[in-house]
Design a protein around this motif. Structure first.
Motif, PDB file in Angstrom:
ATOM      1  N   TYR A  80     -58.114   6.872 -68.426  1.00 29.60           N
ATOM      2  CA  TYR A  80     -56.477   6.999 -69.178  1.00 29.60           C
ATOM      3  C   TYR A  80     -56.283   7.746 -70.106  1.00 29.60           C
ATOM      4  O   TYR A  80     -57.443   8.900 -70.510  1.00 29.60           O
ATOM      5  N   ASN A  81     -55.480   8.587 -70.103  1.00 30.49           N
ATOM      6  CA  ASN A  81     -55.046   9.786 -71.687  1.00 30.49           C
ATOM      7  C   ASN A  81     -55.233   9.285 -72.752  1.00 30.49           C
ATOM      8  O   ASN A  81     -54.335   8.280 -73.085  1.00 30.49           O
ATOM      9  N   LEU A  82     -55.013  10.239 -73.969  1.00 26.03           N
ATOM     10  CA  LEU A  82     -55.441   9.117 -75.314  1.00 26.03           C
ATOM     11  C   LEU A  82     -54.238   9.426 -75.620  1.00 26.03           C
ATOM     12  O   LEU A  82     -54.133  11.210 -75.832  1.00 26.03           O
ATOM     13  N   PHE A  83     -53.201   9.492 -76.603  1.00 24.35           N
ATOM     14  CA  PHE A  83     -52.420  10.008 -77.275  1.00 24.35           C
ATOM     15  C   PHE A  83     -52.277  10.117 -78.604  1.00 24.35           C
ATOM     16  O   PHE A  83     -52.247   8.689 -79.559  1.00 24.35           O
ATOM     17  N   TYR A  84     -52.078  11.510 -79.319  1.00 30.06           N
ATOM     18  CA  TYR A  84     -52.278  11.267 -80.739  1.00 30.06           C
ATOM     19  C   TYR A  84     -51.429  11.986 -81.486  1.00 30.06           C
ATOM     20  O   TYR A  84     -51.381  13.355 -81.103  1.00 30.06           O
TER      21      TYR A  84
END
Length: 219
Positions: A80-84
């Motif tokens: 998974y790519n983590l987005f913030y």
């Protein structure tokens, strides 16, 4: 000594996150055989926490093994790519900058379609107020991670439609040693604050639903 706890709840019905019409006239009352045969979509949630036992400090980030835990979780979630703040980040970087209650989004895609602000939890809301928003994200296959307030730091609360427990379990198991005791806990059985903090009074005999993980433990 670090007491690490991975609290899981599986097979939670996704439709219980959605808003329901109380007015029967607005509900679909005619269901086909196909509707009955369809399996109910479910999701899992994981609460990740810990205690520094000799100091009675509570919070995942208080643990001596905190950095190793975060590295291990990053490896478990690497697909998974983590987005913030609408940018791809590393888990360690996000946890250093995110506020308690911020929604951190994980997706296999290269961009995120969700409004993280609508998922944020603040002093006026809790996860129970975000059911509809959570349901939409989970149904699409994405994950939602929250930083949760702990007594001396923070914990993590992760929501996923897919059961990712084995990926986390086997990697975290490698951290087990005499100073890092790992308990896998069925959250459906741990419902009181006393049982949640069992390590402070009955570490030698955990309550039903809490199982210590050893190097030789298998699922």
């Amino acid at each position: 000594m670090d007491i690490f706890k991975l609290i899981f709840e599986h097979d939670l019905r996704l439709d219980q996150l959605r808003d329901r019409h109380l007015d029967r006239e607005n509900q679909e009352v005619s269901l086909s055989i196909e509707d009955f045969m369809k399996p109910d979509p479910t999701y899992s949630k994981f609460y990740i926490t810990g205690t520094v036992l000799d100091q009675q400090k509570f919070g995942l980030n208080c643990l001596a093994n905190y950095n190793s835990i975060i590295d291990t979780l990053s490896e478990a979630l690497k697909e998974y790519n983590l987005f913030y703040e609408n940018k791809k980040r590393s888990l360690k970087h996000v946890l250093e900058s995110a506020e308690i209650g911020d929604a951190i989004l994980l997706s296999k895609g290269e961009k995120i379609e969700w409004d993280a602000e609508s998922l944020k939890i603040d002093s006026e809301s809790n996860i129970g107020h975000k059911k509809a928003e959570l349901a939409e994200v989970l149904e699409a296959g994405d994950l939602v991670l929250y930083k949760e307030h702990a007594h001396q730091g923070f914990d993590l609360h992760l929501f996923s439609r897919k059961n990712i427990y084995p990926k986390m379990f086997y990697r975290l198991q490698k951290l087990v040693d005499p100073e890092f005791r790992f308990f896998s806990i069925n959250g459906k059985r741990i419902r009181s604050e006393k049982h949640f903090y069992f390590e402070t009074w009955t570490l030698h005999r955990p309550p039903h639903g809490a199982e210590e993980v050893f190097q030789e433990t298998v699922l």
